[in-house]
Scaffold this active site. Sequence first.
Site, short mmCIF file in Angstrom:
data_model
loop_
_atom_site.label_atom_id
_atom_site.label_comp_id
_atom_site.label_asym_id
_atom_site.label_seq_id
_atom_site.Cartn_x
_atom_site.Cartn_y
_atom_site.Cartn_z
N THR A 43 -4.43 -48.85 49.41
CA THR A 43 -3.31 -47.83 49.15
C THR A 43 -2.22 -48.83 48.01
O THR A 43 -1.58 -48.14 47.43
CB THR A 43 -2.49 -47.43 49.93
OG1 THR A 43 -2.01 -48.52 50.87
CG2 THR A 43 -3.21 -46.45 51.17
N CYS A 47 3.33 -53.26 54.40
CA CYS A 47 4.42 -52.86 55.27
C CYS A 47 4.90 -54.01 56.13
O CYS A 47 4.38 -54.82 56.26
CB CYS A 47 3.57 -51.79 56.13
SG CYS A 47 3.30 -50.25 55.06
N CYS A 51 5.52 -50.61 60.67
CA CYS A 51 5.65 -49.32 60.18
C CYS A 51 5.02 -48.06 60.89
O CYS A 51 3.85 -48.16 61.57
CB CYS A 51 4.85 -49.43 58.85
SG CYS A 51 4.90 -48.11 57.67
N ARG A 54 0.74 -43.98 59.19
CA ARG A 54 -0.91 -44.18 60.09
C ARG A 54 -1.43 -45.58 59.58
O ARG A 54 -1.38 -46.24 58.62
CB ARG A 54 -1.64 -43.05 59.36
CG ARG A 54 -2.99 -42.67 60.14
CD ARG A 54 -3.49 -41.34 59.93
NE ARG A 54 -3.85 -41.22 58.19
CZ ARG A 54 -5.11 -41.52 58.06
NH1 ARG A 54 -6.20 -41.86 58.84
NH2 ARG A 54 -5.74 -41.31 56.87
N ARG A 76 2.77 -53.13 46.28
CA ARG A 76 4.19 -52.49 46.09
C ARG A 76 4.69 -52.38 47.56
O ARG A 76 3.94 -52.18 48.68
CB ARG A 76 4.44 -51.23 45.43
CG ARG A 76 4.15 -51.56 44.07
CD ARG A 76 3.88 -50.06 43.39
NE ARG A 76 2.60 -49.49 43.78
CZ ARG A 76 2.67 -48.24 44.56
NH1 ARG A 76 3.66 -47.75 45.06
NH2 ARG A 76 1.24 -47.75 44.96
N CYS A 78 6.28 -50.73 50.64
CA CYS A 78 6.07 -49.26 51.45
C CYS A 78 7.48 -48.64 51.30
O CYS A 78 8.50 -49.30 51.75
CB CYS A 78 5.53 -49.46 52.84
SG CYS A 78 5.65 -48.00 53.91
N CYS A 81 8.76 -48.05 55.25
CA CYS A 81 9.36 -48.84 56.44
C CYS A 81 10.16 -50.04 55.72
O CYS A 81 10.86 -50.90 56.23
CB CYS A 81 8.24 -49.66 57.09
SG CYS A 81 7.09 -50.63 56.08
#
Length: 353
Positions: A43, A47, A51, A54, A76, A78, A81
């Site tokens: 993705t 995180c 977090c 999922r 990048r 999240c 969170c």
Amino acid sequence: MDATQRGSTGAEAMMINDDQAWEAVMRRDRAFDGQFVTGVFSTGIYCRPSCAARHPARKNVRFFASGAEARAEGLRACKRCLPDDVSRDEAAVLSAIDEIKTSQGQPVLGDLAKLVGYSPAHFQRVFKRSTGLSPAAYARALREERARDALSHEDRVTDAIYEAGFENPSRFYDNMEGKLGMTASAWRDGGRGVTISYAVTKTSLGPMLVAATEKGVCRLSFSEDRAELERRFPNAELAEGGEEFRALLSEVIAAVEKPGDARHIPLDVQGTAFQEAVWQELRKIPPGETRSYAEIAAAAGNPKAVRAAGSANGANTVAVLIPCHRVVRSDGSLGGYAYGTEIKEELLKREST
Ligand SMILES: [Zn+2]
């Protein structure tokens, strides 16, 4: 990277290997927030370990000691969170706690948020994620804790109550009710140092939450989930399942599905002396029989304390095993039940056959 470093000060650095990091992510363990970040290459985000999103597939994950290292790999932060805000969040929560502890009155959320430069709604979430409680609930718990501490030092109860910052004694008793369910020492710090195993399981009465310490069952309720345990025991280690717990759980399920004498199942609850006396009396009511609040009050040693017996009944944290459903009104009508009168009715019906 094989390991991540714990803490920002090199002197107390401790190595966490990838397996431990992954386990922390699987547990959404808040204690690891700030110690590493989870980079998710499918993705393109990273995180904090806790977090709520999922969980990614393990093969898409790499761990980094800091957000900066993750960004260097093109990831990048999240948006859910906000992994780069960990230290800012911690500082904000700590100064809010400081403010709550030192202020005479009860600081409101808006003031606390302003103090630390967050919006009220966002700060409520940050505070809750860190402490398990809203700022208001934290302030309340703190006053209760102080009241308990003061009670052990003070000769006069009312002195202790005023010393703890309650406006008047009746508010104190309102606050204390329904808050018990563990040994006092563990309860004092939200269950710190205590491991609570739990499961939510389907029963014919609906979803049932069962939670237990190594001493016994500390919560049995219906239509509740992990969030309720986090609220009641914010500092406890919560563990889902477990081998020994499964054995206990099957006994508990049996006691619920085929109600009978469940007194062999160990409990870990603690209330006031009177509450405990009431709970003991409840456990003496044979299956298939009921008692009135007046009868329970008398049996617990204080015939005049009918209302208090009702409150102690309502403060029961372990449904069915402490059979508060076997208490009915003096006129024989069913009376209330924390999880709905349908469940109470059904339990009584099963026991009478
Ligand atoms: Zn995240």
